[in-house]
Scaffold this active site. Structure first.
Site, PDB file in Angstrom:
ATOM      1  CE  LYS A 146      -4.001  -2.099   0.113  1.00 50.68           C
ATOM      2  NZ  LYS A 146      -4.833  -2.032  -1.077  1.00 50.68           N
ATOM      3  NE  ARG A 147       3.207   1.123  -4.867  1.00 56.73           N
ATOM      4  CZ  ARG A 147       2.769  -0.107  -5.196  1.00 56.73           C
ATOM      5  NH1 ARG A 147       2.698  -1.078  -4.216  1.00 56.73           N
ATOM      6  NH2 ARG A 147       2.877  -0.456  -6.490  1.00 56.73           N
ATOM      7  CB  ALA A 179       1.476   6.560  -0.572  1.00 56.18           C
ATOM      8  CD  GLU A 192       0.650  16.109   7.414  1.00 54.63           C
ATOM      9  OE1 GLU A 192       0.191  17.103   7.948  1.00 54.63           O
ATOM     10  OE2 GLU A 192      -0.101  15.036   6.849  1.00 54.63           O
ATOM     11  CD  GLU A 250      -2.010  17.029   1.787  1.00 50.98           C
ATOM     12  OE1 GLU A 250      -1.550  17.228   0.811  1.00 50.98           O
ATOM     13  OE2 GLU A 250      -1.587  16.200   2.778  1.00 50.98           O
ATOM     14  NE  ARG A 298      -5.354  11.792  -3.436  1.00 54.02           N
ATOM     15  CZ  ARG A 298      -4.943  11.661  -4.851  1.00 54.02           C
ATOM     16  NH1 ARG A 298      -5.953  11.924  -5.927  1.00 54.02           N
ATOM     17  NH2 ARG A 298      -3.559  11.024  -5.441  1.00 54.02           N
ATOM     18  N   GLY A 316      -3.363  17.237   7.984  1.00 52.45           N
ATOM     19  CA  GLY A 316      -3.830  17.179   9.278  1.00 52.45           C
ATOM     20  C   GLY A 316      -2.750  16.251  10.298  1.00 52.45           C
TER      21      GLY A 316
END
Ligand code: 1HE
Length: 270
Positions: free
Chosen positions: A36-37, A73, A123, A143, A146, A151
């Site tokens: 899932k990277r 990711a 982050e 972000e 998306r 956050g």
């Protein structure tokens, strides 16, 4: 990797999405979800917190890297659709708590960046004290695309590396920086060839681990806080921290070693 690294035992050995190995004072923490990277699910973020709270005794420096073709990711998007406004706030605060454990934990942390370093992955990278990027690294903050916002402490930590203007560009336009642009923007401290990031980070970690622990504490804990203070308050805290560090036996021994010509000169390690 260096053959002297051994898998962590106990709680750290039972983590499901992180692999933790150590060699003396250096701990290697690997995001281990390559299918899932290394997307940051709630479990993975909580395991990062657990790893930094329960570092092996004797750890003096940590390296964090990602298994597979990408560092990370970002947020596991499959979990976003389950959030309400209220749980979303708590989810973000959970990331903050975990990432604070990385930045303000007991040891300096060096991140190895390769492939995707995007969204929450950037982050996480920004919580480290040093970043070694490989040529394959690329940086994005998707972000905006998306429909969400950072956050995981990105709005506080990433501008301190690259500035608000560059971060705004990446978020508004979906622009991606390659590794050379990232290095120029301040996202990485070192830029090395593909496959060279981990050896470089481990060498840096050994060097960092050889510093007096109280110096490393001052550099990783006091310095970023002083830099946020008004100068008068910052200078006062600087004086306290300097006196505490100098008063330590390790500092006195190191200064004596230099005066007795047993320590390296600047740029020359003994
Ligand atoms: C994922 C994720 C993910 C991959 N959440 N599952 N992050 C993003 O918007 C980045 C989204 N990911 C990508 O753009 C690409 O996956 C990569 C450029 C990182 C890698 O591409 P690639 O071709 O190597 O892999 P892939 O085929 O896209 O993905 C492989 C699998 O990982 C696939 O699942 P599969 O079940 O179909 O095999 C993907 O769905 C899955 N995958 N990335 C969930 N992010 C605290 S706020 C932080 C806010 C953010 O981080 S926003 C940024 C989110």
């Amino acid at each position: 990797m260096n053959d002297d690294f051994r898998p962590a035992e106990g709680l750290l050995g039972r983590l499901t999405m992180l692999r933790v190995d150590s060699d003396g004072p250096v701990v290697h923490i690997r995001l281990n979800r390559p299918d899932k990277r290394n997307a940051l699910s709630e479990t993975l973020v909580r395991e990062i917190e657990t790893a930094f709270v329960h570092l092996p005794a004797g750890a003096r420096a940590a390296v964090i890297s990602g298994e597979g073709a990408h560092f990370c990711a970002g947020l596991d998007l499959s979990e976003v659709t389950e959030q309400t406004v209220a749980t979303g706030i708590l989810h973000s605060r959970m990331w903050h708590a975990a990432f604070d454990r990385v930045q303000f934990g007991p040891v300096p942390v060096i991140a190895v960046l390769h492939g995707a370093v995007v969204g929450g992955g950037l982050e996480l990278a920004a919580t480290a004290h040093l970043r070694v990027a490989e040529r394959s690294a690329f940086y994005g903050l998707p972000e905006g695309q998306r429909g969400i916002f950072v956050g995981g402490s990105g709005s506080a930590r990433i501008p301190r590396l690259m500035g608000v203007a560059r971060m705004t560009d990446l978020m508004l336009t979906g622009r991606v920086f390659d590794s050379a642009e990232g290095q120029a923007a301040g996202l990485s401290n070192y830029l090395v060839g593909d496959g060279e990031g981990l050896p470089k980070a481990l060498a840096l970690a050994r060097q960092v681990a050889s510093n007096a622990p109280l110096s490393n504490f001052a550099i990783t804990q006091a310095l970023p806080r002083i830099a946020e203070m008004a100068p008068a308050e910052g200078l006062f805290v600087e004086s306290l921290m300097a006196a505490i560090a100098q008063g330590d036996d390790a500092a006195k021994q190191r200064v004596r070693d230099f005066l007795d010509k047993r320590a390296g000169k600047v740029g020359v390690r003994p």
